[in-house]
Design a protein around this motif. Sequence first.
Motif, PDB file in Angstrom:
ATOM      1  N   CYS A  23       0.799  -1.219   0.144  1.00 24.89           N
ATOM      2  CA  CYS A  23      -0.237  -0.038   0.072  1.00 24.89           C
ATOM      3  C   CYS A  23       0.953   1.257   0.049  1.00 24.89           C
ATOM      4  CB  CYS A  23      -0.887   0.142   1.301  1.00 24.89           C
ATOM      5  SG  CYS A  23      -1.876   1.431   1.325  1.00 24.89           S
ATOM      6  N   THR A  25       0.321   4.405   0.825  1.00 27.01           N
ATOM      7  CA  THR A  25       0.200   5.121   1.981  1.00 27.01           C
ATOM      8  C   THR A  25       1.572   5.184   2.944  1.00 27.01           C
ATOM      9  OG1 THR A  25      -2.429   5.078   1.922  1.00 27.01           O
ATOM     10  CG2 THR A  25      -1.287   6.058   3.867  1.00 27.01           C
ATOM     11  N   CYS A  28       1.700   2.827   6.137  1.00 26.19           N
ATOM     12  CA  CYS A  28       0.685   1.538   6.030  1.00 26.19           C
ATOM     13  C   CYS A  28       1.396   0.370   5.660  1.00 26.19           C
ATOM     14  CB  CYS A  28      -0.505   1.824   5.139  1.00 26.19           C
ATOM     15  SG  CYS A  28      -1.682   0.185   5.126  1.00 26.19           S
ATOM     16  N   CYS A  56      -4.291  -0.443  -0.052  1.00 21.79           N
ATOM     17  CA  CYS A  56      -4.994  -1.220   0.833  1.00 21.79           C
ATOM     18  C   CYS A  56      -6.439  -0.830   0.616  1.00 21.79           C
ATOM     19  CB  CYS A  56      -4.407  -1.686   1.963  1.00 21.79           C
ATOM     20  SG  CYS A  56      -4.772  -0.242   3.330  1.00 21.79           S
ATOM     21  N   CYS A  59      -7.193   2.210   3.250  1.00 29.01           N
ATOM     22  CA  CYS A  59      -6.572   3.535   2.858  1.00 29.01           C
ATOM     23  C   CYS A  59      -7.384   4.128   1.426  1.00 29.01           C
ATOM     24  CB  CYS A  59      -5.058   3.226   2.630  1.00 29.01           C
ATOM     25  SG  CYS A  59      -3.949   3.113   3.901  1.00 29.01           S
TER      26      CYS A  59
HETATM   27 ZN   LIG Z   1      -2.990   1.250   3.385  1.00 31.39          ZN
END
Ligand SMILES: [Zn+2]
Length: 124
Positions: A23, A25, A28, A56, A59
């Motif tokens: 992911c 982010t 994350c 993900c 997110c």
């Molecule tokens: Zn994420």
Amino acid sequence: MESTSRCFPTGLARLIDIRDRFCRTPWCDAPIRHRDHIVEHQAGGPTDANNGAGLCEACNHAKQGEGWRAQPESAENGQLHSYRFTTPTGHEYRSTAPPLPTPFDGEIYIPIGRRMEVIFVDAA
Ligand SMILES: [Zn+2]
């Protein structure tokens, strides 16, 4: 690689999965579940590798909330894919794709330490 479809075609989705690995982010690093348009498709964001990011599920849903903004950065040859996003609190971050895989050199890739970069913090 660009598609006129709203959904990322299989080949483009695989490219994003291989490029991003986790992911995108920065805090994350969960497994990728969705290929997200960095600039939403309904706002004119193209379905291509530069406007796509692996996220993900959590997110991706959070990013749909009010106050989130994101914009891909232009990538020149040899640069890793990156985009900037702003949270509802005004904090701005850059998400950079992990480095390309190389033969094992004894160093283990640790995603969060290399990918998290706070660009601007607005404490107001
Ligand atoms: Zn994420």
